[in-house]
Write a protein that holds these residues in place. Sequence first.
Motif, PDB file in Angstrom:
ATOM      1  N   SER A  19       5.048 -10.656 -55.744  1.00 23.54           N
ATOM      2  CA  SER A  19       5.221 -11.726 -56.722  1.00 23.54           C
ATOM      3  C   SER A  19       3.946 -12.522 -56.937  1.00 23.54           C
ATOM      4  O   SER A  19       3.806 -13.222 -57.944  1.00 23.54           O
ATOM      5  CB  SER A  19       6.347 -12.670 -56.271  1.00 23.54           C
ATOM      6  N   ALA A  69       9.906  -6.015 -46.363  1.00 25.19           N
ATOM      7  CA  ALA A  69      10.334  -6.160 -47.757  1.00 25.19           C
ATOM      8  C   ALA A  69      11.804  -6.540 -47.858  1.00 25.19           C
ATOM      9  O   ALA A  69      12.189  -7.337 -48.716  1.00 25.19           O
ATOM     10  CB  ALA A  69      10.066  -4.861 -48.521  1.00 25.19           C
ATOM     11  N   GLU A  70      12.638  -5.988 -46.942  1.00 23.31           N
ATOM     12  CA  GLU A  70      14.069  -6.253 -47.029  1.00 23.31           C
ATOM     13  C   GLU A  70      14.422  -7.700 -46.671  1.00 23.31           C
ATOM     14  O   GLU A  70      15.543  -8.151 -46.914  1.00 23.31           O
ATOM     15  CB  GLU A  70      14.843  -5.302 -46.125  1.00 23.31           C
ATOM     16  N   SER A 101       2.368  -4.438 -50.470  1.00 22.57           N
ATOM     17  CA  SER A 101       3.550  -3.793 -51.035  1.00 22.57           C
ATOM     18  C   SER A 101       3.627  -2.330 -50.612  1.00 22.57           C
ATOM     19  O   SER A 101       2.612  -1.652 -50.432  1.00 22.57           O
ATOM     20  CB  SER A 101       3.489  -3.875 -52.569  1.00 22.57           C
ATOM     21  N   ASP A 105       9.262  -9.845 -61.991  1.00 27.15           N
ATOM     22  CA  ASP A 105       9.598  -9.046 -60.809  1.00 27.15           C
ATOM     23  C   ASP A 105      10.730  -8.074 -61.136  1.00 27.15           C
ATOM     24  O   ASP A 105      11.598  -8.377 -61.955  1.00 27.15           O
ATOM     25  CB  ASP A 105      10.040  -9.954 -59.663  1.00 27.15           C
ATOM     26  N   ASN A 106      10.733  -6.953 -60.446  1.00 27.22           N
ATOM     27  CA  ASN A 106      11.769  -5.939 -60.678  1.00 27.22           C
ATOM     28  C   ASN A 106      13.010  -6.252 -59.844  1.00 27.22           C
ATOM     29  O   ASN A 106      13.364  -5.542 -58.908  1.00 27.22           O
ATOM     30  CB  ASN A 106      11.220  -4.555 -60.326  1.00 27.22           C
ATOM     31  N   LEU A 107      13.686  -7.356 -60.206  1.00 25.68           N
ATOM     32  CA  LEU A 107      14.896  -7.763 -59.513  1.00 25.68           C
ATOM     33  C   LEU A 107      16.127  -7.195 -60.208  1.00 25.68           C
ATOM     34  O   LEU A 107      16.078  -6.858 -61.392  1.00 25.68           O
ATOM     35  CB  LEU A 107      14.990  -9.289 -59.451  1.00 25.68           C
ATOM     36  N   SER A 108      17.234  -7.170 -59.482  1.00 24.94           N
ATOM     37  CA  SER A 108      18.457  -6.618 -60.063  1.00 24.94           C
ATOM     38  C   SER A 108      18.927  -7.436 -61.266  1.00 24.94           C
ATOM     39  O   SER A 108      19.476  -6.884 -62.224  1.00 24.94           O
ATOM     40  CB  SER A 108      19.569  -6.588 -59.005  1.00 24.94           C
ATOM     41  N   VAL A 159       6.906  -4.004 -56.082  1.00 23.61           N
ATOM     42  CA  VAL A 159       7.883  -4.566 -55.146  1.00 23.61           C
ATOM     43  C   VAL A 159       7.161  -5.398 -54.090  1.00 23.61           C
ATOM     44  O   VAL A 159       6.164  -4.971 -53.520  1.00 23.61           O
ATOM     45  CB  VAL A 159       8.688  -3.441 -54.472  1.00 23.61           C
ATOM     46  N   GLY A 160       7.668  -6.609 -53.855  1.00 17.81           N
ATOM     47  CA  GLY A 160       7.072  -7.478 -52.844  1.00 17.81           C
ATOM     48  C   GLY A 160       5.732  -8.049 -53.229  1.00 17.81           C
ATOM     49  O   GLY A 160       4.959  -8.462 -52.364  1.00 17.81           O
ATOM     50  N   ASP A 202       5.452  -0.300 -52.554  1.00 16.98           N
ATOM     51  CA  ASP A 202       5.873   0.311 -53.815  1.00 16.98           C
ATOM     52  C   ASP A 202       5.027   1.558 -54.081  1.00 16.98           C
ATOM     53  O   ASP A 202       3.800   1.485 -54.131  1.00 16.98           O
ATOM     54  CB  ASP A 202       5.694  -0.701 -54.953  1.00 16.98           C
TER      55      ASP A 202
END
Length: 364
Positions: free
Chosen positions: A289, A99-100, A148, A259-262, A286-287, A150
């Motif tokens: 999309s 994921a990173e 994911s 997506d839960n992006l910053s 997360v991850g 998550d």
Amino acid sequence: MDLSSEQLDDLRELASSRHVSADVALRARIVWWSAEGRRRKDIAELAGVVPVTVDRCKARYAARGLAGLEEKRRGGPRDQVPPQTRGRVIALTKMSPPAESGLSHWSTRTLADHLRRREGISVSWHYVARIWREENLKPHRSDTFKISKDPAFADKVADVIGLYLAPPGGAVVLSIDEKTQIQALDRTQPVLPVTFAATEKRTHDYIRHGTTNLFAALNVTTGEVLGECRPNRNAVNFLAFLKKAVKPHAGKDIHVVLDNLSTHTTPEVKAWLSKNPHVHFHFTPVGSSWLNQVEIWFGILTRQSIRRGTFSSVNVLIKQIRDYIDSWNENAKPFTWTATAGEVLAKVRLVQTNMKKLVRNNSK
């Protein structure tokens, strides 16, 4: 020769690679030129070979694909890489990238780089590509989804798929995301190797003119797309695009899948949401999309308009994207989502089980 766009891309990559010999690159270039419809004698003249060599390269490719263009090894084992390394390449290819890493799938280069940096295994991307060919692995064309980690995966899947299958009455559902770093490539005529004594110089067959970032909103009900290219992908540009995307639907409840992006959760975005309670965010896990429908449209845009295009500047690329969006909206149709949340979760559990078995088997 009648080759697919994926085959042509592989040939171009091999022809311009610095990790293969000049002979292998030239064979790839010969096959590539043949696929473009060039005459046999013209190819021979360009490549500096006799016509029968052109026939031989085409025959080798027809029989074994890219592997047929490689050097024929004399004596000894064909591969000096330990079998455990081969098994690790295969196992990682069938798994989602960490994921990173921010990757949706592996490429030959990213997988080789991951092995070198994270696991201390040194192999070339060309070796990875050969393993993929031999095992018929195509992670870039996989129809499966990324697994994911998550903790709220199940709840988020149910939430998003619920919007697709049964959107609230009278509400608007928008699928929003950004396609970043789209390259304006000016694809020119192939440049032949220039040899000076034992020194060879090769150049790519395209010129990079820069990149742009595409913000897009897909109306899940109508299939219409709103798109806007911006030089940077940041919270300011995202919020500006979000306001533009919801403006045509004033007076209605608006549900946004993203997506839960910053850049999607900054204090400025949260403050705007508090002032606009009719707009509701629904984050994909997360991850994951692949759960965002606009990603399907991004794939279509890439295949039909960008991948094989020639762009002399970023502005030319942006105009092409705008024209494509206008053409798409003239006959827009929504995507039909059929999988229920239960079916998706069941598939995830099956994939996770299979991956665990694969890792155990390859670690023995």
